[in-house]
Design a protein around this motif. Sequence first.
Motif, PDB file in Angstrom:
ATOM      1  N   TYR A 433      42.167  62.875  33.307  1.00 45.81           N
ATOM      2  CA  TYR A 433      43.428  62.460  33.694  1.00 45.81           C
ATOM      3  C   TYR A 433      43.050  61.985  35.257  1.00 45.81           C
ATOM      4  CZ  TYR A 433      45.845  64.848  30.171  1.00 45.81           C
ATOM      5  OH  TYR A 433      46.086  65.120  28.870  1.00 45.81           O
ATOM      6  N   GLU A 434      42.154  62.579  35.827  1.00 42.98           N
ATOM      7  CA  GLU A 434      41.938  62.133  37.380  1.00 42.98           C
ATOM      8  C   GLU A 434      41.235  60.864  37.550  1.00 42.98           C
ATOM      9  OE1 GLU A 434      42.602  66.488  36.776  1.00 42.98           O
ATOM     10  OE2 GLU A 434      41.093  64.952  35.853  1.00 42.98           O
ATOM     11  N   GLU A 435      40.464  60.346  36.571  1.00 38.98           N
ATOM     12  CA  GLU A 435      39.666  59.255  36.418  1.00 38.98           C
ATOM     13  C   GLU A 435      40.728  58.112  36.100  1.00 38.98           C
ATOM     14  OE1 GLU A 435      36.589  58.660  37.257  1.00 38.98           O
ATOM     15  OE2 GLU A 435      35.415  60.555  37.009  1.00 38.98           O
ATOM     16  N   LEU A 436      41.549  58.302  35.341  1.00 36.13           N
ATOM     17  CA  LEU A 436      42.351  57.294  34.750  1.00 36.13           C
ATOM     18  C   LEU A 436      43.053  56.246  35.803  1.00 36.13           C
ATOM     19  CD1 LEU A 436      43.667  56.286  32.096  1.00 36.13           C
ATOM     20  CD2 LEU A 436      45.615  57.874  32.182  1.00 36.13           C
ATOM     21  N   PRO A 437      43.602  56.615  36.814  1.00 38.45           N
ATOM     22  CA  PRO A 437      44.128  55.683  37.597  1.00 38.45           C
ATOM     23  C   PRO A 437      43.197  54.474  38.101  1.00 38.45           C
ATOM     24  CG  PRO A 437      44.873  57.727  38.533  1.00 38.45           C
ATOM     25  CD  PRO A 437      43.719  58.164  37.252  1.00 38.45           C
ATOM     26  N   ALA A 438      41.978  54.869  38.524  1.00 38.75           N
ATOM     27  CA  ALA A 438      41.170  53.857  39.030  1.00 38.75           C
ATOM     28  C   ALA A 438      40.973  53.011  38.055  1.00 38.75           C
ATOM     29  CB  ALA A 438      39.988  54.637  39.647  1.00 38.75           C
ATOM     30  N   ILE A 439      40.520  53.357  36.746  1.00 38.98           N
ATOM     31  CA  ILE A 439      40.197  52.615  35.699  1.00 38.98           C
ATOM     32  C   ILE A 439      41.442  51.603  35.298  1.00 38.98           C
ATOM     33  CG2 ILE A 439      39.881  52.730  33.264  1.00 38.98           C
ATOM     34  CD1 ILE A 439      38.404  55.292  33.611  1.00 38.98           C
ATOM     35  N   CYS A 440      42.829  51.992  35.541  1.00 39.81           N
ATOM     36  CA  CYS A 440      43.547  51.109  35.037  1.00 39.81           C
ATOM     37  C   CYS A 440      43.840  50.111  36.217  1.00 39.81           C
ATOM     38  CB  CYS A 440      45.121  51.970  35.198  1.00 39.81           C
ATOM     39  SG  CYS A 440      45.480  53.161  33.960  1.00 39.81           S
ATOM     40  N   GLU A 441      43.694  50.360  37.416  1.00 31.20           N
ATOM     41  CA  GLU A 441      43.482  49.281  38.496  1.00 31.20           C
ATOM     42  C   GLU A 441      42.468  48.363  38.454  1.00 31.20           C
ATOM     43  OE1 GLU A 441      42.560  49.895  43.316  1.00 31.20           O
ATOM     44  OE2 GLU A 441      44.343  50.790  42.530  1.00 31.20           O
ATOM     45  N   LYS A 442      41.439  48.813  38.064  1.00 27.64           N
ATOM     46  CA  LYS A 442      40.170  47.848  37.770  1.00 27.64           C
ATOM     47  C   LYS A 442      40.375  46.892  36.613  1.00 27.64           C
ATOM     48  CE  LYS A 442      36.942  51.005  40.224  1.00 27.64           C
ATOM     49  NZ  LYS A 442      35.718  51.813  39.839  1.00 27.64           N
ATOM     50  N   GLN A 443      40.812  47.609  35.534  1.00 23.38           N
ATOM     51  CA  GLN A 443      41.093  46.638  34.383  1.00 23.38           C
ATOM     52  C   GLN A 443      42.232  45.706  34.494  1.00 23.38           C
ATOM     53  OE1 GLN A 443      39.116  46.308  31.636  1.00 23.38           O
ATOM     54  NE2 GLN A 443      37.791  47.969  32.382  1.00 23.38           N
ATOM     55  N   SER A 444      42.961  46.089  35.290  1.00 26.27           N
ATOM     56  CA  SER A 444      44.340  45.098  35.572  1.00 26.27           C
ATOM     57  C   SER A 444      43.832  44.080  36.742  1.00 26.27           C
ATOM     58  CB  SER A 444      45.493  45.805  36.207  1.00 26.27           C
ATOM     59  OG  SER A 444      46.446  44.871  36.371  1.00 26.27           O
ATOM     60  N   ALA A 445      42.978  44.518  37.426  1.00 30.97           N
ATOM     61  CA  ALA A 445      42.339  43.183  38.421  1.00 30.97           C
ATOM     62  C   ALA A 445      41.426  42.178  37.668  1.00 30.97           C
ATOM     63  CB  ALA A 445      41.469  43.707  39.502  1.00 30.97           C
ATOM     64  N   LEU A 446      40.731  42.586  36.693  1.00 32.72           N
ATOM     65  CA  LEU A 446      40.002  41.850  35.810  1.00 32.72           C
ATOM     66  C   LEU A 446      40.947  41.022  34.773  1.00 32.72           C
ATOM     67  CD1 LEU A 446      37.231  40.612  34.811  1.00 32.72           C
ATOM     68  CD2 LEU A 446      37.287  42.434  33.127  1.00 32.72           C
ATOM     69  N   MET A 447      41.834  41.355  34.070  1.00 30.95           N
ATOM     70  CA  MET A 447      42.820  40.680  33.504  1.00 30.95           C
ATOM     71  C   MET A 447      43.483  39.802  34.087  1.00 30.95           C
ATOM     72  SD  MET A 447      43.126  40.303  29.918  1.00 30.95           S
ATOM     73  CE  MET A 447      43.792  38.926  29.592  1.00 30.95           C
ATOM     74  N   LEU A 448      44.027  40.053  35.037  1.00 30.40           N
ATOM     75  CA  LEU A 448      44.629  38.872  35.884  1.00 30.40           C
ATOM     76  C   LEU A 448      43.903  37.996  36.208  1.00 30.40           C
ATOM     77  CD1 LEU A 448      47.190  41.173  35.814  1.00 30.40           C
ATOM     78  CD2 LEU A 448      47.559  40.433  38.037  1.00 30.40           C
ATOM     79  N   ARG A 449      42.745  37.945  36.457  1.00 33.56           N
ATOM     80  CA  ARG A 449      41.738  37.182  36.860  1.00 33.56           C
ATOM     81  C   ARG A 449      41.681  36.202  35.657  1.00 33.56           C
ATOM     82  NH1 ARG A 449      38.279  35.842  41.280  1.00 33.56           N
ATOM     83  NH2 ARG A 449      39.437  37.084  42.416  1.00 33.56           N
ATOM     84  N   VAL A 450      41.174  36.903  34.598  1.00 35.22           N
ATOM     85  CA  VAL A 450      41.032  35.940  33.320  1.00 35.22           C
ATOM     86  C   VAL A 450      42.222  35.415  32.883  1.00 35.22           C
ATOM     87  CG1 VAL A 450      40.796  36.320  30.872  1.00 35.22           C
ATOM     88  CG2 VAL A 450      39.324  37.752  32.221  1.00 35.22           C
ATOM     89  N   ALA A 451      43.249  35.743  33.265  1.00 37.71           N
ATOM     90  CA  ALA A 451      44.596  35.106  33.021  1.00 37.71           C
ATOM     91  C   ALA A 451      44.704  33.711  33.526  1.00 37.71           C
ATOM     92  CB  ALA A 451      45.835  35.815  32.947  1.00 37.71           C
ATOM     93  N   SER A 452      44.131  33.940  34.950  1.00 33.35           N
ATOM     94  CA  SER A 452      44.108  32.574  35.762  1.00 33.35           C
ATOM     95  C   SER A 452      43.398  31.329  35.231  1.00 33.35           C
ATOM     96  CB  SER A 452      43.850  32.845  37.145  1.00 33.35           C
ATOM     97  OG  SER A 452      42.235  33.258  37.225  1.00 33.35           O
ATOM     98  N   LEU A 453      42.703  31.470  34.065  1.00 34.99           N
ATOM     99  CA  LEU A 453      41.675  30.729  33.532  1.00 34.99           C
ATOM    100  C   LEU A 453      42.469  29.634  32.575  1.00 34.99           C
ATOM    101  CD1 LEU A 453      38.643  32.610  32.485  1.00 34.99           C
ATOM    102  CD2 LEU A 453      39.023  31.311  34.833  1.00 34.99           C
ATOM    103  N   VAL A 454      43.723  30.123  32.264  1.00 37.36           N
ATOM    104  CA  VAL A 454      44.427  28.997  31.237  1.00 37.36           C
ATOM    105  C   VAL A 454      44.392  27.672  31.620  1.00 37.36           C
ATOM    106  CG1 VAL A 454      45.477  31.254  30.021  1.00 37.36           C
ATOM    107  CG2 VAL A 454      46.562  29.703  31.760  1.00 37.36           C
ATOM    108  N   PRO A 455      44.522  26.702  30.673  1.00 35.86           N
ATOM    109  CA  PRO A 455      44.680  25.321  31.027  1.00 35.86           C
ATOM    110  C   PRO A 455      46.184  25.158  31.624  1.00 35.86           C
ATOM    111  CG  PRO A 455      44.940  25.450  28.680  1.00 35.86           C
ATOM    112  CD  PRO A 455      44.461  26.684  29.211  1.00 35.86           C
ATOM    113  N   ARG A 456      46.278  24.212  32.346  1.00 33.04           N
ATOM    114  CA  ARG A 456      47.627  23.863  33.077  1.00 33.04           C
ATOM    115  C   ARG A 456      47.838  22.291  33.150  1.00 33.04           C
ATOM    116  NH1 ARG A 456      48.024  24.859  38.650  1.00 33.04           N
ATOM    117  NH2 ARG A 456      45.710  24.882  38.869  1.00 33.04           N
ATOM    118  N   VAL A 457      48.822  21.982  32.459  1.00 36.77           N
ATOM    119  CA  VAL A 457      49.113  20.433  32.077  1.00 36.77           C
ATOM    120  C   VAL A 457      50.075  20.190  32.920  1.00 36.77           C
ATOM    121  CG1 VAL A 457      49.640  18.723  30.605  1.00 36.77           C
ATOM    122  CG2 VAL A 457      48.028  20.456  29.759  1.00 36.77           C
TER     123      VAL A 457
END
Length: 586
Positions: A433-457
């Motif tokens: 439980y103690e490790e979980l918050p940091a893992i959530c934060e890091k994974q979210s940071a990565l996923m939002l960056r990946v989401a920025s890759l989508v095409p934009r017409v």
Amino acid sequence: MRNEDSPRARLAALSTGFRRDYLDHAALTAQLRAWADTFPEIVRLRSIGTTPEGRELWVITIGPEPDRVRPGVWIDANMHASELSGSSVALAIAEDVIALHLDDETVSGVGLPRHLRRIVKDVLFHVMPRVSPDGAEAVLTTGRYVRSVPRDSRLNRAHPRWIPEDIDGDGLALYMRKEDPAGDFVEVAEHPGLLVPRTIDDPPPYFKLFPEGRIEHFDGVTVPAPDFLSDTDVDLNRNFPFRWAAEPQQRGAGAFPTSEPEVRAMVEHATRTPSLYAWLNLHTFGGVFIRPPGDVPDDRMSSYDLAVYRQVGQWAEELTGYPMVSGHEEFLYEPGKPLYGALSEWAYEQRGALSYVCELWDLMARLGMPRPKKFVDYYTRFRREDWVALARWDADHNRGRIFRPWKRVRHPQLGDVEVGGIDRRVGLSNPSYEELPAICEKQSALMLRVASLVPRVVVSRVEVAPLREDVTELTVVVENHGYLPTYGMQHAKDLPHNEALWADVICDGGCVLEERGTSHRSVGHLEGWGRGIGDAGHSIFFPASQGSATSRTLCWVVRGRGTATVRIGSCRTGHVERRVGIGGGL
């Protein structure tokens, strides 16, 4: 507005604590409903199916105008029942995206520059935080091992097999040990109660290790070997309809592709949503990202796709500390035997998404284990000193949640046994439980960056120029300002749903197109500006751009006065529109 009345404060007040705990189905449902009820303008909750035990398969969609088709990303988790932390990470990503829409200047932890925040706000997020709610509930309430779902639809069930059950009355089904001179486990002196594989140098006593439970069809003599699918026949991550293979070629495959309601609901929903450009499939444990292809080496992969995965892999390691590895080269459990019917392969090969698996929780790295040449060998080369390190870490950093004391009981079939041992739920299969918050934060940071890759017409320019009396030339420039091309991954360009862009012109108010048959015309796909890492265009020998591959210039000749509406897009990208006056109109 008082701080406690701000949208961000309201969002924080809705949290059910998923960043520090593993939620049951009722609490997870309450969290999703709270978001949808409080922020209906950006959050939509829907059930895409129901499990055999009656639990809803929830998908939450985040973004304004959820019915407006536009590039989107998918996140799912907890397909394997014991892998609970994926649900927490999926919920954390959802919460951060909601926060981004409420106040994009103060999103904590995601580390996105302002221009990327604007891009991500126009991406539609689809989050399925728990693929196997029946399985997760069984694990949370009993501690028993369930691979995916707690059911068995096999007809051939006359053979002896283990059925996990609570034997000592403590509400849990963990492990049993029984002293036996032919036992292959032994207690280590450094940690009494810790069982490790026996070596020839170990003195007795020796033990055999079994799941806590009973033997169905026990003949009073023969004890069957435990199996991870002993009473649960399906692994949901072997049931998807790409390169599916039946038993015995693939354990846990199910009766046929999408035979399981959870998988069928996901496949049907995703197939009706062609706009998914990235797909994150959350698992545990290991601390690694696994990318396609899983059946062939990288030299048989699209060079463009590989370059994009290299870019995502670089971000992944920088932001989370986890490497990204090839599913074929570093994650085959048996050499030359690929996994069949896996979700990430289906999402990449048949849906054209930038898909990958994340095995959350870098336990082996925390224990100081040297990384093997093939990442998957971490799981089979757990040495005695690693078990001892795990027990020490559990005591020092996990409040002793993994290793439970042994208790002597009388088993109705095996006689005297001891019950206890390993509780996988917190610290082993999932982070503490103690490790979980940091893992959530890091994974979210990565996923939002990946989401920025989508095409934009975008329609970048519209010009109206008179040619002669009552005749006008309409010129429209359409561009892709996104990283990825409009077709997403290169290998998926020819998939039927991967529609190229089309342009439509609708004239009204007295003007018409001079040339018949030009109101609906092909634009084709537009390349993105992104090239990944290692693309030849960025080589030191001859760095060069792609020319005008990211844009198209379209022209129409219009007669009369009125307005013309230009609509450009596809079922994957959605559509953009511009309305212009012709001959002095509008």
